[in-house]
Design a protein around this motif. Sequence first.
Motif, short mmCIF file in Angstrom:
data_model
loop_
_atom_site.label_atom_id
_atom_site.label_comp_id
_atom_site.label_asym_id
_atom_site.label_seq_id
_atom_site.Cartn_x
_atom_site.Cartn_y
_atom_site.Cartn_z
N PHE A 150 0.84 -1.20 0.00
CA PHE A 150 0.00 0.00 0.00
C PHE A 150 0.87 1.25 0.00
O PHE A 150 0.69 2.15 -0.81
N LEU A 151 1.86 1.30 0.89
CA LEU A 151 2.71 2.49 0.98
C LEU A 151 3.63 2.58 -0.23
O LEU A 151 3.94 3.67 -0.71
N GLY A 152 4.08 1.44 -0.72
CA GLY A 152 5.09 1.45 -1.77
C GLY A 152 4.54 1.65 -3.16
O GLY A 152 5.09 2.40 -3.96
N SER A 153 3.42 0.98 -3.47
CA SER A 153 2.94 1.10 -4.84
C SER A 153 1.45 1.39 -4.93
O SER A 153 0.84 1.29 -5.99
N LEU A 169 8.59 4.20 -3.02
CA LEU A 169 9.24 2.97 -3.50
C LEU A 169 10.06 2.30 -2.41
O LEU A 169 10.21 1.09 -2.38
N VAL A 170 10.56 3.11 -1.47
CA VAL A 170 11.44 2.55 -0.44
C VAL A 170 10.77 1.43 0.33
O VAL A 170 11.42 0.49 0.79
N PHE A 171 9.43 1.45 0.43
CA PHE A 171 8.76 0.40 1.19
C PHE A 171 8.75 -0.94 0.46
O PHE A 171 8.58 -1.97 1.07
N VAL A 172 8.88 -0.90 -0.86
CA VAL A 172 8.96 -2.16 -1.59
C VAL A 172 10.39 -2.70 -1.54
O VAL A 172 10.62 -3.89 -1.59
N THR B 152 12.19 7.02 -10.92
CA THR B 152 13.55 7.52 -10.98
C THR B 152 13.74 8.70 -10.05
O THR B 152 14.86 8.97 -9.64
N SER B 153 12.65 9.41 -9.70
CA SER B 153 12.84 10.54 -8.81
C SER B 153 13.26 10.03 -7.43
O SER B 153 13.99 10.71 -6.71
N PHE B 154 12.84 8.82 -7.07
CA PHE B 154 13.33 8.24 -5.82
C PHE B 154 14.83 8.01 -5.93
O PHE B 154 15.60 8.39 -5.03
N ALA B 155 15.23 7.43 -7.05
CA ALA B 155 16.65 7.18 -7.25
C ALA B 155 17.43 8.49 -7.29
O ALA B 155 18.53 8.61 -6.77
#
Lengths: 194, 238, 190
Positions: A150-153, A169-172, B152-155
């Motif tokens: 849920f948080l990641g995607s 994305l960090v949560f995935v 990519t903005s995360f990266a």
Amino acid sequence: MNNWKIFANGLLKENPTFTLLLGMCPTLGVTSSAGNGLGMGLATTFVLVMSNMVIALVKDFIPDKVRIPAFVVIIATFVSVVEMSMQAYLPSLFASLGLFIPLIVVNCIVLGRAEAFASKNNPFRSILDGLGMGLGFSMALTLLGSVREFLGSGKIFSLAIYPEDYGMLVFVLAPGAFLALGFLIAIINKLKAA
Amino acid sequence: MAKTESTLVNMLLTLLVIAVISGASLGYVYKLTKAPIEQAKAAKQQAAIKDVVPEFDNDPLAEAKTLQSEDGLELKMFPAKKAGELVGVAVETLTNNGFSGEIRIMVGMQPDGTIINYRVLDHKETPGLGSKMEEWFRPQAPKADATADQETSFAKWLYGIKASGGGNRSIVGMNPGKNKMIVSKDGGEVDAITAATISSRAFLDAVVRAYKTYAKEANLSTDAVSGATTKEGGKNYE
Amino acid sequence: MTYALIVISAIFVNNVVLAQFLGICPFLGVSKRISTAIGMTGAVTFVMIIATLMTFLLQKLVLEPFEITYLQTISFILVIAALVQLVEIILKKISPPLYQALGVFLPLITTNCAILGVAIMVIQKNYNLVESVVFAGATALGFGLALITFAGIREQLDLVDLPKGMSGTPIALVVSGLLALAFMGFAGLV
């Protein structure tokens, strides 16, 4: 202890993940989505129930000193059965769980329950215990998987809740697994204390 | 019932009996699941072929051919024909240059080698980084673009790396015989996945290997791939 | 793949604990003091290299020629369990000081999923014998790096005032998360 209590014990009071902190590797490793978490949980449940049952049946024939190796062989047999069946009938789930399926063998929950419960109780009670522990584990994995997905995607069980563009994305990825589990356990500790 | 004594004979006997029973039952399960496992693999292969070549009416699996690449790897070629005419080929290719282990890709090409589509069959690259190759090298639909920018903005934030802006990352429509299919960092025409250059190099290595092997079989030109500096064809992609 | 790349990626980029989630139990369990963390690292390195060597030979000389690779899981775990016992007995006989340093950690290692994980991984990755041993050694070093760093942080954490619910495991997991985030930076290395 009546039968219902044996079953419910694993679900809540002695939940293997949130309370006993057992089986951390698959808990963190496969929970990047709710579906993966549930699949892993059910695979482990199957192994737990079957190995608990068989060990409870044969416990009297096994000399004490070779108890542990005998248990390990029995557990590894069921793990291999799961591995091959999943490869045959659920190939995509098998691909995403990968290495963690054979690693059910070294999941401390399975050997732990065999040693602590199945080697001292009758088959019926051992099955209930395995089922309770397994479902408690599945529940925890599904919960953690849902939170991360849920948080990641922005999805839960691949159903879009909000646009993926706003996901973190960090949560995935790997760090998110540690962070999400850490905060989940903190919340549960807090609820228990209250 | 009395517990079995821990004598040496008893211990050995129990372990032996357990090992034999588990070995035998595993052998039985193996026999049971062997056929379904192979079926699942064939189904996956077939789905991948359908994905990467135009519509066909023959059975590519039956007409499959095993080819040897220059460096001795085994590739499988599946010709797709419509009414007897060759409309495309799917080549199952692989590389060992990945970040962790083998990468297997099904590459679909027109008879002249122009890439139609691809599908990653199997890889063990890092999730969230190298694993992006499953989608990265396809043309960017407007909506997918927004997602990609988000990723990519995360990266960008994490590594301070410039997200790929106006570059080209799609390999669809390229022809390894005409285009320089190596990552732009190495002077080629394809942008690597952000923060996963090794995976990207390996991916392109597998694709080019598919082309080279197919080209040798079909007698096509392999000038550009073998490192020629002149580009014969213009950019035939957007 | 060159050996240097295998080593760097196993220690930093694909760190066994922080990126692949193997060996989490000892990572959380024996990371309260730096000294125990160092002892555990020694024991893991020792067993991981020998275990990978043994299981690799088992796979190539027995399982593959006889086409019984479906017995992989069961035979690997038995080899590892037997090996740990054997190492314990031999160490006790030939090197009492080493046994004193590593002894208490050895029984814990059988259920360290990193050992079985690495043994299976080298088969999946198609490594040859030398690559496998290098990979096992580097993975163990990566485990040690993560474990010792983490133990160092946890020693400091004892002195910190934390909200009640967060103390213990939750804060340890959050710290590991931040450590994992830091290790992700290494992805730019290759």
